[in-house]
Design a protein around this motif. Structure first.
Motif, PDB file in Angstrom:
ATOM      1  N   PHE B 319      11.014  -6.843   0.331  1.00 48.73           N
ATOM      2  CA  PHE B 319      11.555  -7.845   1.249  1.00 48.73           C
ATOM      3  C   PHE B 319      10.413  -8.604   1.944  1.00 48.73           C
ATOM      4  O   PHE B 319      10.406  -9.834   2.005  1.00 48.73           O
ATOM      5  N   ASN B 320       9.434  -7.855   2.428  1.00 53.04           N
ATOM      6  CA  ASN B 320       8.334  -8.509   3.140  1.00 53.04           C
ATOM      7  C   ASN B 320       7.512  -9.404   2.226  1.00 53.04           C
ATOM      8  O   ASN B 320       7.072 -10.489   2.626  1.00 53.04           O
ATOM      9  N   ALA B 321       7.316  -8.951   0.981  1.00 49.54           N
ATOM     10  CA  ALA B 321       6.547  -9.762   0.040  1.00 49.54           C
ATOM     11  C   ALA B 321       7.291 -11.064  -0.238  1.00 49.54           C
ATOM     12  O   ALA B 321       6.694 -12.150  -0.265  1.00 49.54           O
ATOM     13  N   TRP B 322       8.598 -10.956  -0.410  1.00 50.37           N
ATOM     14  CA  TRP B 322       9.405 -12.145  -0.682  1.00 50.37           C
ATOM     15  C   TRP B 322       9.347 -13.104   0.515  1.00 50.37           C
ATOM     16  O   TRP B 322       9.131 -14.305   0.351  1.00 50.37           O
ATOM     17  N   ALA B 323       9.510 -12.533   1.732  1.00 50.97           N
ATOM     18  CA  ALA B 323       9.498 -13.378   2.934  1.00 50.97           C
ATOM     19  C   ALA B 323       8.169 -14.108   3.051  1.00 50.97           C
ATOM     20  O   ALA B 323       8.115 -15.310   3.372  1.00 50.97           O
ATOM     21  N   LYS B 324       7.091 -13.400   2.752  1.00 50.76           N
ATOM     22  CA  LYS B 324       5.771 -14.012   2.867  1.00 50.76           C
ATOM     23  C   LYS B 324       5.581 -15.114   1.818  1.00 50.76           C
ATOM     24  O   LYS B 324       5.025 -16.181   2.093  1.00 50.76           O
ATOM     25  N   ALA B 325       6.094 -14.838   0.603  1.00 48.91           N
ATOM     26  CA  ALA B 325       5.953 -15.820  -0.472  1.00 48.91           C
ATOM     27  C   ALA B 325       6.769 -17.072  -0.169  1.00 48.91           C
ATOM     28  O   ALA B 325       6.336 -18.193  -0.464  1.00 48.91           O
ATOM     29  N   GLY B 343      -0.386 -11.925  -6.164  1.00 49.62           N
ATOM     30  CA  GLY B 343      -1.544 -11.750  -5.305  1.00 49.62           C
ATOM     31  C   GLY B 343      -1.203 -11.571  -3.844  1.00 49.62           C
ATOM     32  O   GLY B 343      -2.086 -11.318  -3.024  1.00 49.62           O
ATOM     33  N   ILE B 344       0.057 -11.702  -3.503  1.00 47.92           N
ATOM     34  CA  ILE B 344       0.436 -11.528  -2.093  1.00 47.92           C
ATOM     35  C   ILE B 344       0.264 -10.077  -1.696  1.00 47.92           C
ATOM     36  O   ILE B 344       0.581  -9.166  -2.465  1.00 47.92           O
ATOM     37  N   LYS B 345      -0.288  -9.881  -0.492  1.00 48.61           N
ATOM     38  CA  LYS B 345      -0.492  -8.516  -0.017  1.00 48.61           C
ATOM     39  C   LYS B 345       0.330  -8.284   1.239  1.00 48.61           C
ATOM     40  O   LYS B 345       0.262  -9.096   2.172  1.00 48.61           O
ATOM     41  N   VAL B 346       1.120  -7.232   1.250  1.00 47.53           N
ATOM     42  CA  VAL B 346       1.852  -6.878   2.464  1.00 47.53           C
ATOM     43  C   VAL B 346       1.579  -5.407   2.780  1.00 47.53           C
ATOM     44  O   VAL B 346       1.303  -4.619   1.877  1.00 47.53           O
ATOM     45  N   PRO B 347       1.620  -5.063   4.061  1.00 42.38           N
ATOM     46  CA  PRO B 347       1.352  -3.664   4.406  1.00 42.38           C
ATOM     47  C   PRO B 347       2.442  -2.741   3.872  1.00 42.38           C
ATOM     48  O   PRO B 347       3.617  -3.105   3.883  1.00 42.38           O
ATOM     49  N   ASN B 348       2.056  -1.584   3.355  1.00 46.30           N
ATOM     50  CA  ASN B 348       3.056  -0.566   3.023  1.00 46.30           C
ATOM     51  C   ASN B 348       3.184   0.386   4.208  1.00 46.30           C
ATOM     52  O   ASN B 348       2.562   0.169   5.254  1.00 46.30           O
ATOM     53  N   GLY B 351      -0.026   3.177   5.428  1.00 44.31           N
ATOM     54  CA  GLY B 351      -1.292   2.781   6.025  1.00 44.31           C
ATOM     55  C   GLY B 351      -2.151   1.901   5.139  1.00 44.31           C
ATOM     56  O   GLY B 351      -3.298   1.617   5.477  1.00 44.31           O
ATOM     57  N   GLY B 352      -1.646   1.467   3.995  1.00 41.38           N
ATOM     58  CA  GLY B 352      -2.433   0.612   3.120  1.00 41.38           C
ATOM     59  C   GLY B 352      -1.728  -0.696   2.853  1.00 41.38           C
ATOM     60  O   GLY B 352      -0.865  -1.119   3.631  1.00 41.38           O
ATOM     61  N   TYR B 353      -2.095  -1.342   1.740  1.00 41.28           N
ATOM     62  CA  TYR B 353      -1.471  -2.613   1.391  1.00 41.28           C
ATOM     63  C   TYR B 353      -0.907  -2.568  -0.014  1.00 41.28           C
ATOM     64  O   TYR B 353      -1.457  -1.918  -0.898  1.00 41.28           O
ATOM     65  N   ALA B 354       0.198  -3.253  -0.216  1.00 46.55           N
ATOM     66  CA  ALA B 354       0.767  -3.382  -1.546  1.00 46.55           C
ATOM     67  C   ALA B 354       0.505  -4.791  -2.025  1.00 46.55           C
ATOM     68  O   ALA B 354       0.772  -5.750  -1.307  1.00 46.55           O
ATOM     69  N   GLU B 355      -0.046  -4.920  -3.245  1.00 43.78           N
ATOM     70  CA  GLU B 355      -0.323  -6.237  -3.786  1.00 43.78           C
ATOM     71  C   GLU B 355       0.626  -6.509  -4.947  1.00 43.78           C
ATOM     72  O   GLU B 355       0.818  -5.654  -5.818  1.00 43.78           O
ATOM     73  N   VAL B 356       1.226  -7.700  -4.950  1.00 40.57           N
ATOM     74  CA  VAL B 356       2.118  -8.056  -6.056  1.00 40.57           C
ATOM     75  C   VAL B 356       1.252  -8.519  -7.219  1.00 40.57           C
ATOM     76  O   VAL B 356       0.411  -9.407  -7.058  1.00 40.57           O
ATOM     77  N   LEU B 357       1.462  -7.912  -8.381  1.00 43.98           N
ATOM     78  CA  LEU B 357       0.588  -8.165  -9.521  1.00 43.98           C
ATOM     79  C   LEU B 357       1.243  -9.144 -10.492  1.00 43.98           C
ATOM     80  O   LEU B 357       2.468  -9.291 -10.513  1.00 43.98           O
ATOM     81  N   HIS B 361       4.695  -5.914 -11.168  1.00 45.27           N
ATOM     82  CA  HIS B 361       4.696  -4.605 -10.518  1.00 45.27           C
ATOM     83  C   HIS B 361       3.795  -4.710  -9.294  1.00 45.27           C
ATOM     84  O   HIS B 361       3.175  -5.748  -9.061  1.00 45.27           O
ATOM     85  N   ILE B 362       3.711  -3.645  -8.502  1.00 42.37           N
ATOM     86  CA  ILE B 362       2.855  -3.732  -7.322  1.00 42.37           C
ATOM     87  C   ILE B 362       1.898  -2.550  -7.299  1.00 42.37           C
ATOM     88  O   ILE B 362       2.063  -1.587  -8.059  1.00 42.37           O
ATOM     89  N   SER B 363       0.901  -2.646  -6.452  1.00 38.94           N
ATOM     90  CA  SER B 363      -0.033  -1.534  -6.328  1.00 38.94           C
ATOM     91  C   SER B 363       0.467  -0.604  -5.226  1.00 38.94           C
ATOM     92  O   SER B 363       0.901  -1.054  -4.176  1.00 38.94           O
ATOM     93  N   LYS B 364       0.464   0.702  -5.526  1.00 42.05           N
ATOM     94  CA  LYS B 364       0.940   1.674  -4.548  1.00 42.05           C
ATOM     95  C   LYS B 364       0.079   2.923  -4.607  1.00 42.05           C
ATOM     96  O   LYS B 364      -0.423   3.286  -5.672  1.00 42.05           O
TER      97      LYS B 364
END
Lengths: 541, 427
Positions: B319-325, B343-348, B351-357, B361-364
């Motif tokens: 949801f946050n990634a979509w809102a930011k995009a 390439g959008i990064k939102v906090p998970n 304590g880290g960040y999730a990047e949309v690839l 998929h995303i980084s987790k």
């Protein structure tokens, strides 16, 4: 006033912290060791357990046990302040561990949020168990020493082996001596000296403990050149395997009987409504479900007496499901007499209504039915054969229900009436039997028994709105296979299907075993449509 | 009393309908496609509530692009073909700008043809078997390399496991995952006789034989572990049987991929102490964002006992990634949002960040937790963020395929590196 309070707090703080700071320097103390321990990662902790265990103090053993149980906490602000969590009823309390030997003090009012748990993982717990066993072997009672030896079996290193050898002569009890010999012999299998290895094999032949088998197997692989030893060890292993094979067979048989008892419980109510009365009751599964939900409600009503809840639930479930059964019979089925297709559709509709009813009343989510403690766990007959208690109870219970029903049908007036009505309705009516009344009672009885089955099933599976659906097919299968209208047939059918399923399962997997049993039944019914025990004489029509 | 309530509810509905009409031009519609009835309702209802909570919070912050968000909730009723119909309804009739939905892989597969045909945008929040990358779907749950493989690695290194039982429910996710795991284990030198694979039907309840054979398999003197892809409520009798037959986590640990806080709630977890689960999030994760999220959730659902779980975090990230995009693109138009998502990064929440690839998929991070007596997990291992891999590297036929929707030279979800072509496989 303010000063006074501050003064008191100050004195109290000094009293609490004073000795701590003095002793923190002393590395030999339990507190210093624990403080060091709490700062480590899991791998380091695993290695550090031994250091903690070697401190000779009467608090060492309780501390290790508390660590194992995850009961030790430390203050977030001061990692030398340790607390032990205690549960009294539902309440959680913390008592500080005082002095350099960490003796537990009286409980203190402290916020859980200001504490951090001293964490352990599986590997650390494993090490703790070994350490506790080592301590208990020195100071424990006979039972504790035996348990300690069992924990150590197959897990000795050379150092521990030497320590154990020294301890052995001090043991007076024969049982403990035996166990010592076993533990030591398993370690000696790894000895470099061939004669020693051979000697060790003696007491090990035929032992069922998996650790013993594994150790012999490893020794065979490690000393493959030592022909004499390998031959001897293989013989010992073969002897063990033979015994294990027998116990495995017994175990599978038990699993089969236990699955059969579930089939029996689920099907026996149907054997009455379908078998004796000839009503195709698709709502039978829902009667089971209602019984399971009754168990849930009974447990909600008597949370303090969980141990007895099942004893109350059995009659309660019988009444609830039985009442629903009578209602269904009087309300719907009696009007559809002799029209099987309509009965099938109507009862199917009722089953959907009942499912939705439960969904609306209890929510569509599964309900949690607790198992009383006397039903959890297993009877361990030997290291390879243990029978789970809940299954044992349910097996016995299903036989009890079965015998009661057989008695009811063969020996009571009601049974006589039921048989009369099912064999020749018109004649029975002419003889003055109230057939409507008998129909309602029979249907109620069948449904009530299904409710009782629900109590038993609530201990084995999930209690949800779909519970009944998963048993309706099995129930029909058992009744048809056993022979419609015959209680003995249902018994034999249930147990033979259960046993067949469990003997197939290891060979084919669970999914395939189910399919094979179904295929077998289809073929069987083609050959023998009346089932295993067909009705004979006039009743067969 | 009852009449009054109905009346006021009716008035509220009327008012709502009125506002919908009057401000229809000014809202951004968010479709929620989660089963609210049927077998999957247990898990999916929670996610519907999570999306509604996120929308409420976003509206409190002023919405997006100056417009309010409006949720359109439909109920596909755990009925896989109905998922496709409801998707069509959301995209054509309701004209939603984005969909959050699905749980099982089979429901996602059912949605794919519709969402690709109508060029919609969906965020899928559950761990799955991989081997897929659709232009119109973003996968915020774990791919196998973000859950299964690291869990096996953990057991190999920390518990020195040599023998493996792969136990699963008999359907596509466990079968594909176990195929990948089997290939991976063999590549690590595990012999075929040290792997036991066992499948059970959905809702299996008679676990005694299987648990006993696990016990037998594990008594050969080599450290043994069970990797469980058993799904749904069959887990309850499975764990009960483990407890009854006395299999402790110290002897034979069970690591599960489908058992989280939600599944354990209301379950006596004392006999399960130390058994493991692998996820990308646990409620016990210590971070500021997480404690905020937990209290927000408890306040929203008005129940202090409710727990949070991994698919909820995946929904939160999606949801946050979509809102930011949307903010970045300045529009809710699907293609614009899609290209600004990369390439959008939102906090998970750990304590880290999730990047949309670019492979959707995303980084987790991968977390391993041990079950505690209170039904929570204690995190015993946490990796840095791992990039989600749509096509596994451990199956020969998948290893040569990559997915990249950003690179114009590739621009597909199944690019074969050897033939340098997209296979054209649709779903």
């Amino acid at each position: 006033m303010k000063n006074l309070i501050a003064g008191i707090v100050g004195v109290w703080l000094v009293a609490l912290c004073g000795p701590v700071t003095a002793e923190a320097a002393d590395n030999g103390s339990l507190r210093a060791q624990l403080q060091h321990f709490s700062g480590l990662n899991y791998r380091q902790k695993k290695a550090a357990v031994e250091g903690l265990a070697t401190i000779e103090s009467e608090s060492t053993l309780p501390l290790l046990q508390a660590l194992l149980g995850g009961e030790i906490y430390f203050s977030k602000t001061d990692n030398s302040q340790f607390y032990q969590r205690r549960e009294s009823g539902a309440e959680v309390q913390f008592s500080p561990l005082l002095g350099d030997q960490l003796s537990p003090g009286p409980t203190a009012a402290i916020k859980p949020s200001s504490l951090r748990k001293l964490r352990v993982n599986n590997a650390v717990r494993k090490a703790l168990r070994q350490a506790i066993a080592a301590v208990q072997l020195r100071v424990g009672s006979e039972a504790e020493r035996l348990a300690a030896l069992e924990t150590m079996l197959g897990k000795l290193d050379d150092e521990a082996y030497l320590r154990l050898q020294q301890l052995q002569p001090q043991q007076s009890s024969a049982a403990v001596q035996d166990q010592f010999q076993l533990v030591l012999a398993v370690h000696q299998l790894g000895a470099a000296d061939s004669a020693q290895r051979l000697a060790a094999l003696g007491p090990l032949a035929g032992r069922l403990e998996p650790q013993v088998r594994a150790a012999i197997q490893q020794a065979i692989e490690a000393f493959a050149d030592d022909r004499a030893f390998v031959a001897e060890a293989s013989a010992a292993l073969a002897k063990t395997e033979q015994r294990i094979g027998f116990y495995r067979f017994v175990e599978t048989l038990f699993f089969g009987l236990s699955l059969g008892s579930v089939f029996l419980l689920a099907a026996i109510g149907l054997a009455i409504t379908f078998g004796v009365m000839g009503v195709i009751n698709m709502a039978h599964g829902e009667m089971i479900m209602l019984g399971a939900y009754t168990t849930y409600v009974v447990q909600l009503l008597m949370p303090a007496h969980l141990q007895y809840s099942l004893l109350v639930a059995v009659p309660a479930a019988f009444l609830v499901s039985g009442l629903f059964g009578v209602l269904i019979e009087r309300g719907v089925i009696q009007f559809l007499h002799g029209r099987p297709l309509e009965t099938l559709l109507a009862t199917f509709g009722i089953s959907l209504i009942l499912q939705q009813l439960v969904r609306s009343v209890f929510s569509p989510l599964n309900r949690q039915v607790a198992s009383p403690s006397w039903m959890s766990g297993a009877v361990e007959l030997n290291p390879v054969l243990s029978l789970t208690l809940n299954r044992l109870y349910i097996l016995a219970f299903s036989l009890l229900v079965f015998m009661l029903l057989v008695y009811l049908f063969k020996r009571t007036n009601l049974g006589l009436n039921v048989r009369a009505v099912s064999q020749n309705r018109a004649m029975a009516k002419a003889m003055g039997v109230k057939t409507g009344w008998v129909d309602a009672l029979t249907f109620g009885l069948g449904s009530g028994v299904a409710g009782v089955a629900g109590v038993a099933l609530s201990q084995l599976t999930n209690v949800g709105p779909n519970l009944g659906q998963s048993y309706i097919i099995d129930s029909f299968m058992v009744v048809v296979f056993g022979g419609v209208g015959n209680l003995i047939g249902t018994l034999v059918g249930a147990f033979s299907l259960g046993v067949a399923n469990k003997f197939l399962e290891p060979l084919t997997g669970a999914v395939m075993a189910n399919i094979l049993v179904l295929v077998f039944i289809i073929l069987f019914i083609q050959k023998r449509p009346q089932g295993l025990f067909p009705q004979r004489g006039r009743a067969a029509e | 009393m009852y009449g009054k309530k109905t009346l006021s509810a009716g008035l509220a509905a009327l008012a709502l309908a009125y506002t919908t009409v009057s401000v229809a031009e000014d809202t951004i519609k968010v479709g929620v496609l989660h089963s609210l009835s049927g077998t999957m309702a247990i898990s999916e209802t929670t996610l519907k509530d999570t999306v509604l909570m996120m929308i409420e919070a976003q509206n409190a912050k002023g919405g997006l692009l100056g417009k309010k968000l409006e949720a359109v909730v439909v109920d596909p009723a755990s009925n896989w073909p109905l998922f496709a119909e409801k998707t069509r309804e959301l995209l054509t009739k309701e004209e939603v700008d984005v969909i959050f939905g699905c749980w099982t892989s089979v429901s996602r597969k059912s949605v794919l043809p519709v969402i690709e045909e109508l060029n919609g945008l969906m965020f899928y929040p559950v761990q799955y078997e991989g081997e897929e990358s659709s232009k119109n779907v973003f996968y915020t749950g774990a791919a196998p390399n973000q859950q299964a493989i690291p869990a096996v690695d953990y057991l190999m290194q920390e518990a020195e496991i040599k023998r493996w039982v792969l136990a699963g429910t008999d359907y596509v996710y466990p079968r594909t995952t176990n195929k990948i795991l089997e290939a991976y284990l063999k590549s690590k030198g595990v012999k075929a006789e040290d792997i036991m694979i066992s499948y059970t039907p959905f809702g299996h309840s008679d676990w005694q034989g299987i648990v006993s054979s696990i016990k037998k398999f594990g008594s050969a003197g080599k450290a043994t572990a069970v990797v469980s892809t058993v799904n749904g409520d069959a887990n309850v009798p499975f764990y009960k049987e483990l407890g009854n037959q006395g299999i402790s986590a110290e002897d034979i640990p069970v690591v599960a991929f489908s058992v989280g806080e939600e599944e354990l709630s209301g379950f006596d977890t004392k006999p399960l102490l130390g058994h493991l689960a692998a996820w990308n999030y646990f409620q016990s994760a210590e971070s500021e964002a997480n404690s905020e999220f937990i209290s927000q959730w408890k306040a929203y659902i008005k129940d202090d006992k409710r727990v949070t779980n991994d698919p909820m975090e995946a929904t939160y990230i999606g949801f946050n990634a979509w809102a930011k995009a949307v903010t970045k693109a300045g529009s809710t138009e699907v293609d614009a949002v899609r290209s600004s998502l990369y390439g959008i990064k939102v906090p998970n929440l750990t304590g880290g960040y999730a990047e949309v690839l670019p492979n959707h998929h995303i980084s987790k991070p991968v977390l391993i937790g041990e079950i505690q007596a209170d039904g929570q997990f204690e995190i015993v291992s946490q990796t840095p963020e791992v990039a989600g891999d749509a096509w596994t590297d451990h199956l020969a036929e998948s290893a040569k395929i990559i997915s990249n929707w950003q690179d114009p030279a590739i621009n597909c979800g199944n690019y074969n590196k050897e033939t340098k072509k997209c296979s054209g496989q649709k779903y």
